[in-house]
Design an enzyme around this catalytic site. Structure first.
Site, PDB file in Angstrom:
ATOM      1  N   THR A 146       0.820  -1.224   0.000  1.00  0.00           N
ATOM      2  CA  THR A 146       0.000   0.000   0.000  1.00  0.00           C
ATOM      3  C   THR A 146       0.846   1.263   0.000  1.00  0.00           C
ATOM      4  O   THR A 146       0.511   2.254  -0.647  1.00  0.00           O
ATOM      5  CB  THR A 146      -0.922  -0.019   1.245  1.00  0.00           C
ATOM      6  OG1 THR A 146      -1.913  -1.021   1.047  1.00  0.00           O
ATOM      7  CG2 THR A 146      -1.603   1.302   1.474  1.00  0.00           C
ATOM      8  N   THR A 183       1.482  -4.420   4.372  1.00  0.00           N
ATOM      9  CA  THR A 183       1.295  -4.777   5.785  1.00  0.00           C
ATOM     10  C   THR A 183       0.828  -6.221   5.974  1.00  0.00           C
ATOM     11  O   THR A 183       0.977  -6.780   7.056  1.00  0.00           O
ATOM     12  CB  THR A 183       0.227  -3.864   6.441  1.00  0.00           C
ATOM     13  OG1 THR A 183      -0.995  -3.999   5.723  1.00  0.00           O
ATOM     14  CG2 THR A 183       0.670  -2.420   6.462  1.00  0.00           C
ATOM     15  N   ASP A 184       0.258  -6.815   4.904  1.00  0.00           N
ATOM     16  CA  ASP A 184      -0.428  -8.103   5.085  1.00  0.00           C
ATOM     17  C   ASP A 184       0.449  -9.200   5.667  1.00  0.00           C
ATOM     18  O   ASP A 184      -0.027 -10.035   6.442  1.00  0.00           O
ATOM     19  CB  ASP A 184      -1.009  -8.588   3.753  1.00  0.00           C
ATOM     20  CG  ASP A 184      -2.226  -7.775   3.330  1.00  0.00           C
ATOM     21  OD1 ASP A 184      -2.627  -6.869   4.078  1.00  0.00           O
ATOM     22  OD2 ASP A 184      -2.768  -8.042   2.246  1.00  0.00           O
TER      23      ASP A 184
END
Ligand code: GLU
Length: 338
Positions: free
Chosen positions: A14, A86-87
């Site tokens: 992101t 971030t996942d």
């Protein structure tokens, strides 16, 4: 005062997205773009920016993180920052921590809010990561801190940090230990040093990890789980290619009693690690009776995963298998984690 040389490696996520013509966010920005967006970085550090990939972290592979670790190990910079999605940050940071032993800060950072939203957090997180990497206390303690994650002005240990919410800004936390430090104004305020004995023991056992990918099944236990997938895997040729399994168990290390037989077969077929589905924290070893409580499962040959979150236990098991460790060595290594 001379500015430290900081190497920023951008993987995607992101933090590196841009809207396409329809307004949907796509991975597009490289490391140079991320750096250009935060002019203050140049006053703090001499920045070297490198774009490694432009992918969502949900699609990263173990191999890619091993290649990244080799790049970081070879970097002559005085600090290294990885930007990514971030996942899977809680997994990649932990894998880097298992693979790297550096005397300079190694930090992973990311963003929850994409650049098209009001108050995106990517630029602030990158600035915070550079500030942390330049901080004298962090630099003095770099080896004891290990790989860190910096999100929303907090510094976390790689072994403990988890993504605890899918969307909100404060998605990251270390529920077991709390953060290592906080960034306040432009100061790093130290809060704690991580206990690194298990990481050190693990690294010693692992040695050089240069094998190929070793698929590990993540078997999350829930109310009334019938165990049919485990049964199908064990009955399939070559166990569907799985080389190990992590059983995310209930409570202190329990699974439904109806799975007693299949759990025993699983433990005989491949290294199978029990890990707390509660999200980490040491499990029990000798309290409850019955075939699928901690005493019974340990007797049946399941490996006790200690305090690691199931996602981190899966990373560690893949690393052990990749390093070619036999089952007994894997059990001993996990034992150090509590
Ligand atoms: N799924 C994407 C990734 O992990 C975007 C999520 C994010 O970066 O927060 O890269």
């Amino acid at each position: 005062m001379s500015r430290p040389r900081i190497h920023i490696l951008a993987l995607g996520g992101t933090i590196a997205t841009r809207p396409d013509a329809s307004g949907v966010m796509q991975m597009g920005a490289g490391a140079d773009d991320l750096v250009k967006a935060v002019p203050l970085l140049g006053t703090l550090a001499e920045i070297e920016a490198e774009t490694v990939s432009r992918v969502g972290s949900h699609s990263l592979s173990f191999d890619q993180i091993h290649a990244l670790a080799a790049r970081i190990a070879a970097s002559t910079a005085e600090g290294v920052i990885v930007t990514q999605g971030t996942d899977t940050l809680e997994e990649t940071a932990f894998l880097l921590d298992l693979l790297l032993e550096r005397d300079v800060p190694v930090i992973v950072t990311a963003a929850m809010r994409n650049p098209s939203l009001t108050s995106p957090d990517g630029p602030g997180n990158l600035l915070a990561a550079v500030r942390v990497a330049c901080d004298p206390w962090i630099r003095d303690h770099a080896r004891s801190l290990g790989v860190m994650a910096v999100m929303l002005d907090e510094v976390y240990a790689a072994a403990d940090v988890i993504k605890a919410h899918p969307t909100r800004l404060n998605a990251f936390a270390s529920p077991q230990t709390g953060p290592l430090a906080a960034l306040v104004e432009d100061r790093v305020v130290p809060l704690s040093l991580p206990v690194r004995d298990a990481v050190a023991a693990t690294r010693k056992r692992l040695g050089k990890v240069d094998g190929t990918a070793q698929p590990v099944a993540l078997l999350w236990m829930g109310l009334d789980e019938p165990g049919r997938l485990i049964d199908a895997m064990l009955g399939a040729s070559d166990h569907l290619g799985y080389r190990g399994a992590v059983v995310a168990a209930m409570g202190g290390g329990h699974i439904p009693e109806r799975l007693a037989e299949v759990a025993g077969r699983l433990a005989s077929a491949m290294p199978a690690v029990v890990s707390p589905r509660a999200g980490g924290g040491p499990m029990l070893r000798q309290t409850y009776g019955g075939p699928t409580s901690e005493i019974g499962l340990r007797k049946a040959g399941l490996i006790w995963g200690g305090r690691l979150h199931p996602l981190k236990a899966r990373v560690l098991l893949e690393t052990c298998l990749r390093a070619g460790l036999p089952r007994a060595a894997i059990a001993e290594l996990f034992d150090a984690w509590g």
